[in-house]
Write a protein that holds these residues in place. Structure first.
Motif, PDB file in Angstrom:
ATOM      1  N   THR A  69      -1.679  11.899   5.141  1.00 25.43           N
ATOM      2  CA  THR A  69      -0.330  11.441   5.420  1.00 25.43           C
ATOM      3  C   THR A  69       0.232  12.191   6.599  1.00 25.43           C
ATOM      4  O   THR A  69      -0.279  13.232   6.986  1.00 25.43           O
ATOM      5  CB  THR A  69       0.576  11.647   4.190  1.00 25.43           C
ATOM      6  N   ALA A  70       1.259  11.676   7.174  1.00 25.77           N
ATOM      7  CA  ALA A  70       1.926  12.359   8.273  1.00 25.77           C
ATOM      8  C   ALA A  70       2.720  13.522   7.733  1.00 25.77           C
ATOM      9  O   ALA A  70       3.235  13.484   6.619  1.00 25.77           O
ATOM     10  CB  ALA A  70       2.861  11.382   8.982  1.00 25.77           C
ATOM     11  N   THR A  81       2.973   1.128  13.350  1.00 26.12           N
ATOM     12  CA  THR A  81       3.449   1.034  14.721  1.00 26.12           C
ATOM     13  C   THR A  81       2.327   0.441  15.548  1.00 26.12           C
ATOM     14  O   THR A  81       1.156   0.543  15.200  1.00 26.12           O
ATOM     15  CB  THR A  81       3.821   2.418  15.292  1.00 26.12           C
ATOM     16  N   GLY A  82       2.647  -0.168  16.651  1.00 22.04           N
ATOM     17  CA  GLY A  82       1.637  -0.809  17.473  1.00 22.04           C
ATOM     18  C   GLY A  82       0.742   0.204  18.146  1.00 22.04           C
ATOM     19  O   GLY A  82       1.182   1.267  18.555  1.00 22.04           O
ATOM     20  N   HIS A 108       0.191   3.730  11.557  1.00 20.16           N
ATOM     21  CA  HIS A 108       0.212   4.964  12.352  1.00 20.16           C
ATOM     22  C   HIS A 108       0.330   6.179  11.440  1.00 20.16           C
ATOM     23  O   HIS A 108       1.206   6.237  10.575  1.00 20.16           O
ATOM     24  CB  HIS A 108       1.384   4.943  13.326  1.00 20.16           C
ATOM     25  N   VAL A 109      -0.561   7.132  11.625  1.00 21.63           N
ATOM     26  CA  VAL A 109      -0.516   8.401  10.896  1.00 21.63           C
ATOM     27  C   VAL A 109      -0.512   9.524  11.923  1.00 21.63           C
ATOM     28  O   VAL A 109      -1.404   9.608  12.775  1.00 21.63           O
ATOM     29  CB  VAL A 109      -1.714   8.559   9.943  1.00 21.63           C
ATOM     30  N   ASP A 154      -4.744   4.375  12.490  1.00 22.89           N
ATOM     31  CA  ASP A 154      -5.067   4.880  13.826  1.00 22.89           C
ATOM     32  C   ASP A 154      -5.471   6.345  13.859  1.00 22.89           C
ATOM     33  O   ASP A 154      -5.697   6.897  14.933  1.00 22.89           O
ATOM     34  CB  ASP A 154      -3.900   4.637  14.786  1.00 22.89           C
ATOM     35  N   LEU A 155      -5.601   6.992  12.703  1.00 19.26           N
ATOM     36  CA  LEU A 155      -6.006   8.391  12.695  1.00 19.26           C
ATOM     37  C   LEU A 155      -7.503   8.540  12.956  1.00 19.26           C
ATOM     38  O   LEU A 155      -7.923   9.333  13.794  1.00 19.26           O
ATOM     39  CB  LEU A 155      -5.641   9.050  11.362  1.00 19.26           C
TER      40      LEU A 155
END
Length: 288
Positions: A69-70, A81-82, A108-109, A154-155
């Motif tokens: 997780t972020a 997110t793009g 997004h992460v 995306d990570l």
């Protein structure tokens, strides 16, 4: 609209075609072993998952699934997110892909301090991995109808998220190099009904031996699943964790995962990733 392909795109497309042809010709030969990110529910859950499985670190590695997780996350699914530019949505995304397929906006992460992500990769390699993720997400969605929507994370290239309503389930699809000539064996297959852990050996099309597991994760009331096998010089894993925020078990059965690993489009993805690795080589720890 498609643009004229760059040299990189032509080389990648050629590589994907070669991988598909090689996979088709390999069917008459005994393949190697197998193993198959997910997102978002908090790194501390990894420890809870290991305890729930009842076998500590060994069991967690055996199931081969984890959550990230972020920093500062409340435990809710990461916001999407793009990533990349809109024109990528119309390009050839890899083996078995449909150029007109819907573009999946990645989850997004934000990496932890000191942790790398796909954003740190050279531009050409990042683009290759993003294209592979798009193909994998749409392929898995097609093979798992009615279970939700699968999107890349995306990570890392092996991480995805399966969303079903308000629930978000971390999904791993990993093809990790193990070194040429090594024996690729999954961890010992042991069932423990008291801990809600079921393990069985299955034979996939082509004579591939795989290990399929269903296990309690995060609590005895929620389960995760995985299928692992060896292929070429890689360990392959596909797995789905529960969403413990909503106390929801993985919405996919281990039988469904076992079935899709015999699909030609899925195996083309495996063959490409084995031939053109995108993950770091797996290191084997000897001793305690």
């Amino acid at each position: 609209m498609l643009t004229d392909p760059t040299n990189f795109e032509r080389e990648t497309s050629a590589a994907l075609l070669r991988a598909a042809m090689e996979h088709a010709s390999d069917q008459a030969q005994p393949p190697g072993d197998l193993v198959a990110g997910a997102v978002v529910q908090g790194r501390r859950r990894r420890a809870r998952a290991q305890i729930a499985m009842g076998a500590g670190v060994t069991a967690a590695v055996a199931l081969g699934i984890f959550a990230v997780t972020a920093p500062g996350s409340s435990g809710a699914p990461a916001q999407a997110t793009g990533v990349g530019s809109a024109p990528d949505s119309g390009r050839d995304l890899g083996p078995g892909s449909d150029p007109t397929a819907e573009y999946r906006t990645p989850v997004h992460v934000v990496p932890s301090p000191g942790e790398s992500s796909m954003a740190d990769l050279p531009a050409a390699e990042r683009k290759r991995q993003q294209r592979f993720q798009q193909t994998a997400a749409t392929t898995l969605d097609h093979l798992l109808p009615g279970t939700g929507t699968i999107r890349p994370v995306d990570l890392r290239v092996d991480q995805y998220q399966l969303t079903d309503g308000s629930a978000a389930f971390p999904l791993t699809f990993s093809v990790r190099p193990e070194g040429k000539g090594e024996d690729h064996h999954a961890a010992a297959c042991v069932s423990d009904p008291a801990k809600h852990l079921t393990c069985r050996q299955v034979v996939l099309p082509g004579g591939i031996h795989a290990t399929a597991r269903t296990s309690a994760m995060n609590s005895l009331d929620t389960t995760g699943i995985s299928v692992e096998f060896g292929y070429g010089d890689s360990l392959v894993e596909i797995s789905v964790l529960p969403d413990d925020l909503h106390a929801a078990s993985a919405p996919v059965t281990v039988e469904q995962l076992t079935t899709i690993t015999g699909d030609a489009d899925f195996m083309r993805l495996v063959a490409y990733a084995d031939k053109h690795p995108m993950e770091e080589e797996r290191t084997t720890v000897v001793g305690g």
